[in-house]
Structures are given as C-alpha cells and as structure tokens.
Design an enzyme around this catalytic site. Structure first.
Site, short mmCIF file in Angstrom:
data_model
loop_
_atom_site.label_atom_id
_atom_site.label_comp_id
_atom_site.label_asym_id
_atom_site.label_seq_id
_atom_site.Cartn_x
_atom_site.Cartn_y
_atom_site.Cartn_z
N GLU A 2 33.05 52.41 -36.80
CA GLU A 2 33.24 51.03 -37.21
C GLU A 2 31.94 50.26 -37.02
O GLU A 2 31.59 49.91 -35.90
CB GLU A 2 34.33 50.35 -36.37
CG GLU A 2 35.73 50.84 -36.62
CD GLU A 2 36.76 49.91 -35.98
OE1 GLU A 2 37.58 49.35 -36.70
OE2 GLU A 2 36.70 49.74 -34.75
N GLY A 58 42.30 47.07 -39.20
CA GLY A 58 42.61 45.96 -38.33
C GLY A 58 43.61 45.01 -38.97
O GLY A 58 44.81 45.28 -39.02
N GLY A 59 43.14 43.91 -39.50
CA GLY A 59 44.02 42.88 -40.04
C GLY A 59 44.99 43.36 -41.09
O GLY A 59 46.14 42.93 -41.15
N GLY A 106 36.42 42.72 -39.53
CA GLY A 106 37.04 41.43 -39.75
C GLY A 106 36.20 40.43 -40.51
O GLY A 106 36.56 39.26 -40.61
N SER A 133 36.81 46.18 -42.16
CA SER A 133 37.23 45.47 -43.38
C SER A 133 37.74 46.42 -44.45
O SER A 133 37.43 46.26 -45.64
CB SER A 133 36.08 44.60 -43.90
OG SER A 133 35.75 43.58 -42.99
N GLU A 189 35.24 45.81 -29.59
CA GLU A 189 35.69 44.60 -28.92
C GLU A 189 35.87 44.83 -27.42
O GLU A 189 35.70 43.90 -26.61
CB GLU A 189 36.97 44.09 -29.57
CG GLU A 189 36.72 43.56 -30.98
CD GLU A 189 37.94 43.50 -31.86
OE1 GLU A 189 37.78 43.12 -33.02
OE2 GLU A 189 39.05 43.83 -31.39
N ASN A 216 45.31 49.12 -35.99
CA ASN A 216 45.05 48.47 -34.71
C ASN A 216 45.53 47.02 -34.81
O ASN A 216 44.88 46.18 -35.44
CB ASN A 216 43.55 48.53 -34.40
CG ASN A 216 43.18 47.81 -33.11
OD1 ASN A 216 44.05 47.44 -32.32
ND2 ASN A 216 41.90 47.62 -32.90
N TRP A 217 46.65 46.72 -34.20
CA TRP A 217 47.23 45.38 -34.29
C TRP A 217 46.43 44.37 -33.45
O TRP A 217 46.64 43.17 -33.60
CB TRP A 217 48.67 45.38 -33.80
CG TRP A 217 49.62 46.19 -34.63
CD1 TRP A 217 49.33 47.01 -35.69
CD2 TRP A 217 51.04 46.26 -34.47
NE1 TRP A 217 50.46 47.59 -36.19
CE2 TRP A 217 51.54 47.15 -35.46
CE3 TRP A 217 51.94 45.68 -33.58
CZ2 TRP A 217 52.90 47.45 -35.58
CZ3 TRP A 217 53.29 45.98 -33.70
CH2 TRP A 217 53.76 46.85 -34.70
N LYS A 218 45.57 44.86 -32.57
CA LYS A 218 44.81 43.99 -31.68
C LYS A 218 45.78 43.09 -30.90
O LYS A 218 46.88 43.51 -30.58
CB LYS A 218 43.74 43.23 -32.44
CG LYS A 218 42.83 44.19 -33.23
CD LYS A 218 41.60 43.54 -33.79
CE LYS A 218 40.79 44.58 -34.56
NZ LYS A 218 39.51 44.02 -35.05
N HIS A 267 36.66 50.79 -28.38
CA HIS A 267 36.54 49.90 -29.53
C HIS A 267 35.44 48.87 -29.24
O HIS A 267 35.24 48.46 -28.10
CB HIS A 267 37.88 49.19 -29.77
CG HIS A 267 37.93 48.44 -31.06
ND1 HIS A 267 37.38 47.18 -31.20
CD2 HIS A 267 38.42 48.77 -32.28
CE1 HIS A 267 37.55 46.77 -32.44
NE2 HIS A 267 38.19 47.71 -33.12
#
Length: 253
Positions: free
Chosen positions: A171, A236-237, A177, A215, A103, A11-13, A101
C-alpha cells in the site's frame, strides 16, 4: 505454474456498527456466489465476534467470506491493557490478521521489528498474517520506493513464514484514501520486486499472495487485478459498501 487465486480483503478501519455489520455481511453473502476470489473482512475488535456469528449463520460456501482483525499483540497474554492477543482472535473465529498497516506504523510508531513480532505471534496462533508495506510520498519522490519496501519486508516478515501463513499487502501510503494511485507500470515494478524478495527469502514464496492497496475501487479494479504479481486487493473505504466491495471482487479473473 497455476495462477494464484485472488484475495480481496476489506479493512473497515475504525468504522461500523452492529447494524452496519449485519447488513453488509448479508449483502456480501448474497452477492458472493461464483466469485473467482476469496473474500476477507476485517472489522474493528468489538465487532469481530459479531461478524464471526454473522458469517457462520449465512448459507455460503466454506471460505467464501473469511474473518480477520486489524491488529494483534506480540504477546499471548499478560498485563498488557488494551492489547488483544492473536490467540484470542483465533478463538473468536479469525483466520487472518493485518499487521504493520501504515496507519499503525504512523499513528503508533510501530517499527518493522514490532510488526515481525506481531506476525510471528499471529502465525504461532494459527492465523495468516497480512503484512503491510509501502512508502510515503516523500520516499517515492526521493526514488526510494523499492529500498523502503525491501527493508520493510526483510524486517517485518518473520522466519518460518510460508504461503499458508503469510500474505503481503503493498500500500503506497500516499495513495491510501486519497483517490490517487500509482501508474499501472509502477504497481507492476513494485509487485515484481516483492515477488523476487519472497521467492528468495520465504519458503514457497512464489505462492504467497501479494495484494495491492491504496484507493482501490470498482472503476480501477480490473486494471489493477490484471497486473502481473497482483494477487488481490486490500480495500479500505470501498469495503464498507457491499456493491463497491463486490464490484472489486468481480474484477478478479
């Protein structure tokens, strides 16, 4: 029953550029040979058609790198400024879409009913809906993790879902994150509970892939991917760097 093939989704967000996408896809294609899992990348909307062309243009095996989006609208068309229909994503080359998600639930106030409507629209368009669930830190501290996850699955997964059009991603919100992760035992408890819910509530629920997110990185991926009922990761990151993303993928056996 044969083990489910793992899925590692990135997920590049709200990150990326044309140049970043080109470099990342090239590096993923080069390093994806022989992986024991499927790869999925979910760029921001503007880069979906670009990544579709990048994936199509690489000499990689079919299905090695799949394309997804980060959200979709519950409607197929109409006066919905700023929304993107699942049919449009399908037309641009997507096979998957994230819905629900944390977010989106937090930043946009999305309810589980709205998530279910989006998932239903995605499935009707021929996409696989990756339905995200997970508890906040306060909910975990109150001992409500399983209750929250159960409610989200009951109200976010539409009727008619099956292993072909549904993936569930767990998640824990407090781990996204932050560098923090639940204990391996805690992850297993939640994933086993999700499997039980899917097995009783979804056709072919024993074959629906359940991803862990929060994470995930190369240093903890092998331990997480070895957990019972963990069938891959939502990253994610670490999905923004090919070495990290492939490092997680290579932890799948």
């Amino acid at each position: 029953m044969a083990a489910l093939r793992h899925l590692v989704a990135g997920n590049w967000k709200m990150n990326g550029s044309r140049a970043m996408a080109a470099q990342l896809i090239a590096e993923l294609a080069q390093g994806s040979a022989g992986l024991a899992c499927d790869l999925l990348v979910c760029p921001p909307f503007p880069y979906v058609p670009i990544v579709a062309e990048l994936v199509r243009g690489k000499a990689i095996g079919p299905g090695v790198i799949a394309l997804g989006a980060q959200d979709c609208a519950p409607k197929d068309s109409g006066a919905h400024t700023g929304d993107v229909a699942a049919l449009m994503l399908k037309d641009c080359g997507c096979s998957h879409v994230l819905v629900g998600h944390s977010e989106r639930r937090a930043d946009h106030g999305e309810t589980s009913a709205e998530v279910a409507a989006k998932a239903k629209a995605a499935q009707a368009a021929g996409l696989c809906a990756v339905v995200c669930v997970g508890e906040t830190e306060a909910q975990r501290d109150a001992g409500d993790t399983l209750k929250i996850v159960e409610s989200q699955i009951a109200n976010s997964v539409p009727q008619g879902s099956d292993a072909a059009n549904l993936v569930v991603a767990y998640e824990p919100v407090w781990a996204i994150g932050t560098g923090r992760t639940p204990t391996i035992g805690d992850v297993e408890v939640v994933h086993r509970h999700i499997r039980k819910l899917l097995a009783t509530g979804v056709q072919g629920g024993a074959q629906v892939r359940i991803l862990y997110g929060g994470s995930v990185k190369p240093s903890n991926a092998a331990e997480l991917m070895a957990v019972s009922e963990v069938n891959g990761a939502l990253v994610g990151g670490a999905s923004l760097k090919a070495a990290d993303f492939l490092g997680i993928a290579k932890a799948c056996r």
